[in-house]
Scaffold this motif. Structure first.
Motif, PDB file in Angstrom:
ATOM      1  N   ASN A  55     -12.889   2.118 -15.201  1.00 32.10           N
ATOM      2  CA  ASN A  55     -11.684   2.185 -14.207  1.00 32.10           C
ATOM      3  C   ASN A  55     -11.836   3.542 -13.681  1.00 32.10           C
ATOM      4  OD1 ASN A  55      -9.631   1.893 -12.763  1.00 32.10           O
ATOM      5  ND2 ASN A  55      -8.165   2.096 -14.509  1.00 32.10           N
ATOM      6  N   ASP A  56     -12.234   3.703 -12.450  1.00 25.57           N
ATOM      7  CA  ASP A  56     -12.239   5.206 -11.653  1.00 25.57           C
ATOM      8  C   ASP A  56     -11.062   5.008 -10.736  1.00 25.57           C
ATOM      9  OD1 ASP A  56     -13.180   3.350 -10.027  1.00 25.57           O
ATOM     10  OD2 ASP A  56     -14.796   4.587  -9.363  1.00 25.57           O
ATOM     11  N   LEU A  57     -10.074   4.276 -10.909  1.00 27.61           N
ATOM     12  CA  LEU A  57      -8.710   4.203 -10.009  1.00 27.61           C
ATOM     13  C   LEU A  57      -7.712   5.105 -10.822  1.00 27.61           C
ATOM     14  CD1 LEU A  57      -8.255   0.350  -9.349  1.00 27.61           C
ATOM     15  CD2 LEU A  57      -8.882   2.040  -7.589  1.00 27.61           C
ATOM     16  N   THR A  58      -7.002   5.747  -9.976  1.00 28.82           N
ATOM     17  CA  THR A  58      -6.055   6.714 -10.643  1.00 28.82           C
ATOM     18  C   THR A  58      -4.974   5.828 -10.977  1.00 28.82           C
ATOM     19  OG1 THR A  58      -4.735   7.285  -8.575  1.00 28.82           O
ATOM     20  CG2 THR A  58      -6.682   8.694  -9.056  1.00 28.82           C
ATOM     21  N   GLU A  59      -3.949   6.358 -11.932  1.00 28.51           N
ATOM     22  CA  GLU A  59      -3.010   5.668 -12.273  1.00 28.51           C
ATOM     23  C   GLU A  59      -2.090   5.380 -11.202  1.00 28.51           C
ATOM     24  OE1 GLU A  59      -0.037   6.997 -15.841  1.00 28.51           O
ATOM     25  OE2 GLU A  59      -2.152   7.053 -16.417  1.00 28.51           O
ATOM     26  N   GLU A  60      -1.698   6.232 -10.402  1.00 29.00           N
ATOM     27  CA  GLU A  60      -0.948   5.971  -9.338  1.00 29.00           C
ATOM     28  C   GLU A  60      -1.534   4.592  -8.487  1.00 29.00           C
ATOM     29  OE1 GLU A  60      -1.791   9.552  -9.180  1.00 29.00           O
ATOM     30  OE2 GLU A  60      -0.536   9.380 -10.932  1.00 29.00           O
ATOM     31  N   GLU A  61      -2.589   4.634  -7.968  1.00 27.48           N
ATOM     32  CA  GLU A  61      -3.483   3.644  -7.387  1.00 27.48           C
ATOM     33  C   GLU A  61      -3.183   2.384  -8.111  1.00 27.48           C
ATOM     34  OE1 GLU A  61      -7.102   6.070  -5.097  1.00 27.48           O
ATOM     35  OE2 GLU A  61      -7.294   5.792  -7.320  1.00 27.48           O
ATOM     36  N   GLU A  62      -3.362   2.324  -9.313  1.00 24.64           N
ATOM     37  CA  GLU A  62      -3.372   1.125 -10.080  1.00 24.64           C
ATOM     38  C   GLU A  62      -2.066   0.490 -10.132  1.00 24.64           C
ATOM     39  OE1 GLU A  62      -5.198   1.491 -13.856  1.00 24.64           O
ATOM     40  OE2 GLU A  62      -4.834  -0.715 -14.186  1.00 24.64           O
ATOM     41  N   GLN A  63      -1.006   1.538 -10.248  1.00 26.68           N
ATOM     42  CA  GLN A  63       0.497   1.134 -10.168  1.00 26.68           C
ATOM     43  C   GLN A  63       0.664   0.479  -8.872  1.00 26.68           C
ATOM     44  OE1 GLN A  63       2.117   1.059 -13.062  1.00 26.68           O
ATOM     45  NE2 GLN A  63       3.193  -0.421 -11.910  1.00 26.68           N
ATOM     46  N   GLU A  64       0.128   1.125  -7.769  1.00 29.67           N
ATOM     47  CA  GLU A  64       0.406   0.714  -6.459  1.00 29.67           C
ATOM     48  C   GLU A  64       0.079  -0.883  -6.127  1.00 29.67           C
ATOM     49  OE1 GLU A  64      -1.204   3.046  -3.226  1.00 29.67           O
ATOM     50  OE2 GLU A  64      -0.636   1.105  -1.951  1.00 29.67           O
ATOM     51  N   ILE A  65      -1.273  -1.156  -6.887  1.00 29.81           N
ATOM     52  CA  ILE A  65      -1.515  -2.362  -6.691  1.00 29.81           C
ATOM     53  C   ILE A  65      -0.860  -3.384  -7.393  1.00 29.81           C
ATOM     54  CG2 ILE A  65      -3.546  -3.848  -7.014  1.00 29.81           C
ATOM     55  CD1 ILE A  65      -5.567  -1.316  -6.933  1.00 29.81           C
ATOM     56  N   ILE A  66      -0.382  -3.011  -8.466  1.00 27.28           N
ATOM     57  CA  ILE A  66       0.415  -3.878  -9.449  1.00 27.28           C
ATOM     58  C   ILE A  66       1.913  -4.325  -8.572  1.00 27.28           C
ATOM     59  CG2 ILE A  66       1.516  -4.259 -11.624  1.00 27.28           C
ATOM     60  CD1 ILE A  66      -0.830  -2.586 -12.988  1.00 27.28           C
TER      61      ILE A  66
END
Lengths: 487, 159
Positions: B131-142
């Motif tokens: 997983n090379d998405l940052t935590e913020e990016e992942e949270q945004e998607i969710i």
């Protein structure tokens, strides 16, 4: 190495691997290879292979032409297994696999796996493809707007970035739209907003189309039904037109009850031979306004564009609620439903003419109005889809609760009327409730005799007096403002 | 009989009726280019054996429907795709190269089915994706589509 940003992305990620490799093969200076490795993760992987000395092997393999990246790399450097197919298979093959994900939730989750997967899912517009594949009409959505959302700030100058932002939002909106549609299949809400017109009405307003929305066989001691004009030809068709509660509705079923003239000898039932349903939208906004002013007994067919026509369902000559279940849930864009009554079976003894008479009509499904709105563009007849992000959260939350609402409708006009607004919040329910009570009382105060006031007409009149257009009534903010101003 | 040669120099004899399910080889035969051995530089012998197994089983697709062997064929297909990811992708690539429509269909569907209802974590683990998405990016998607990340049907297991 003077590739533009877009070209880089396109050449390594989005072209067929063969083609990308053909481009890369032309790098014959080791320094260029190292430069290429600094461009991105995927490129670096490629460069790593080159540094390992495997590049010569690769070059040799590519000399034969058709070899693709994945095999070349695997053979070339004997690296550990690579099963991230989005990265290692050709784009069209990965697409073949990914476009078989048919649940919007799966597509959204795929878009959260890694950066590469996100890029793949978003730029290949998988959720839009899925949506449009399922509902052809949605291909006419020209663009998406979000009233709640401020325009994305241009962090980097350059069109590729704003394009990515747009695609990202598009991905989200289409996935949400499909999710909303899919989870509406089990909803059994009544979708009719009001009756618009009938192709003919025998005695207006006594036998007006409005009566088909009163869920009782009698209203204030009078039989409640719509009646066509009499016709000598048993094949003469009729149509009924209804405005649904929202511009966007999912419809699963239409229920109709033909009228039994219990006061005529032999209690004839004036059903139609068969019925067919169409959904669509008015050709122009001008027509919407014209529709509201038009008498209900005039045909309006030429003012609409129909985006869906159902199969023909046979109707039986029985006095019961007949359910016509559509084979697949139908998405109505534009908010109008037409019932075509094809052929007549019952002659009236008095005048020897054929009539069609209908007591009740219900359209079952789910209005998506509060979350998604549709604006029809003229003259292209394409749509703009408005997405209210904030409302969607609540809507999803309500799915489980709202799922079986309205399956047992109470036989009271007020309640049915309130049912019209079951997607709105309590505030509004109260307002409508009060309105209903007033209407009902009005009816009773008249004492004996058929009430000459129908709620459909009352709304029409109110709308005219308060200078409300139909769109305003559907927009909560505007509607509330107008109503409070009136007090 | 048609002779096929894998990239590790092994030769296989296949009936023409079976092998023409591959559009590519069918065209070669029609063009008269298949007189001797057909080299397949993209396909190793292990994968080619699988593909030939499929081709031989599906040789009489039309007949199967008549003789009621459809279920048999269906069962074979189910068994056939019961393989590891890597092997599956090898077969997909071979099917793509040889242009065998039904095999492509079968394997791509199987790959997609394995992803359905899986949690994001499970997909990463299955396909060994970092997983090379940052935590913020992942949270945004969710945050943008929370409904896709909750629910009892989401499967977090890795098979």
């Amino acid at each position: 190495m003077q590739f533009g940003v877009e070209t880089c992305v396109a050449s390594v990620l989005w072209l067929d691997s063969d083609v990308s490799l053909n481009i890369l093969m032309h790098l014959n200076d080791p320094a260029d290879v190292v430069c290429a490795g600094a461009v991105s993760r995927l490129w670096r992987q490629f460069a790593d292979v080159a540094c390992d000395g495997a590049v010569s092997h690769l070059w040799l393999r590519f000399g034969f032409g058709t070899l693709n990246l994945s095999r070349g790399l695997r053979v070339g450097c004997a690296m550990e297994t690579h099963i991230d197919f989005v990265q290692w298979l050709k784009t069209d093959v990965s697409l073949d696999i990914m476009s078989r994900l048919n649940d919007p939730a799966d597509v959204v989750r795929a878009g959260a796996v890694s950066r590469l997967w996100r890029q793949f899912v978003v730029t290949n517009r998988l959720s839009k493809q899925l949506c449009v594949g399922r509902f052809q009409q949605l291909s006419r959505i020209l663009r998406i707007t979000e009233p709640d959302l401020n325009a994305p700030e241009p962090k980097d100058v350059g069109s590729s970035n704003s394009n990515w932002e747009y695609l990202k939002r598009e991905h989200e909106v289409y996935a949400s739209l499909l999710q909303a549609i899919e989870s509406s299949k089990s909803c059994r809400n009544d979708c009719i907003g009001y009756a618009v017109s009938a192709s003919s009405t025998d005695k207006y307003p006594d036998e007006s189309i409005d009566n088909t929305l009163i869920p009782m066989d009698e209203y204030l001691n009078f039989p409640s039904y719509w009646s066509s004009k009499g016709h000598s030809d048993p094949n003469a068709p009729e149509t009924l037109l209804y405005k649904l509660k929202a511009h966007l509705c999912v419809i699963t079923e239409v229920c109709m009850q033909p009228f039994e003239a219990y006061f005529q000898p032999g209690k004839p039932i004036y059903s139609a031979k068969s019925v067919r349903f169409r959904v669509g939208h008015p050709k122009s906004l001008r027509d919407v306004r014209a529709l509201l002013k038009m008498p209900q007994q005039q045909p309006t067919d030429d003012k609409f564009i129909w985006t869906y026509t159902s199969e023909e369902f046979p109707m039986t000559q029985e006095k019961c609620f007949q359910r016509f279940k559509l084979p697949e849930p139908v998405l109505c864009i534009g908010g109008y439903l037409q019932i075509q009554l094809l052929g007549r079976v019952q002659r009236q003894e008095m005048d020897n003419l054929f009539y069609i008479r209908v007591s009740h009509v219900r359209v079952v499904g789910r209005p998506l109005g509060s979350t998604f709105e549709i604006e029809v563009l003229e003259p292209s007849q394409e749509f703009v889809l408005k997405y209210n992000r904030d409302v969607f959260g609540c809507m999803v939350h309500d799915f489980s609760i709202g799922g079986h609402q309205g399956s047992n409708m109470a036989y009271h006009p007020g309640i049915v009327f309130m049912g019209c607004w079951d997607d709105e919040d309590d505030d509004e329910m109260d307002e409508v409730g009060i309105l209903c009570e007033r209407l009902a009382l009005d009816g009773f105060r008249r004492g004996r005799g058929r009430p000459k006031k129908y709620w459909g007409e009352v709304i029409r009149r109110d709308m005219e007096q308060l200078q409300l257009t139909e769109d305003m009534t559907l927009d909560r903010k505007v509607w509330k403002m107008r109503i409070t101003a009136e007090d | 009989m048609v002779k096929l040669k894998s990239n590790d120099d092994k030769e296989f004899e296949v009936e023409e009726a079976a092998v023409i399910q591959s559009e590519m080889i069918k065209n070669m035969i029609e063009d008269g280019c298949a007189t001797s051995v057909i080299p397949l530089p993209n396909i190793d012998s292990k994968t080619l054996i699988k593909v030939i197994e499929y081709l031989n089983k599906h040789i009489n697709m039309g007949k199967a429907a008549e003789t009621g062997e459809e279920d048999d064929l269906k069962e074979f297909d189910e068994q056939f795709v019961n393989m590891g990811w890597e092997e599956l992708f090898d077969v997909i690539m071979a099917a793509n190269y040889l242009n065998i429509h039904e095999l492509m269909e079968l394997c791509c569907q199987s790959a997609a089915d394995r992803l359905k209802n899986k949690s994001v974590r499970a997909v990463r683990e299955m396909l060994k994706i970092t997983n090379d998405l940052t935590e913020e990016e992942e949270q945004e998607i969710i945050n943008d589509a929370p409904w896709a990340f909750e629910g009892p049907e989401i499967d977090d297991t890795v098979n």
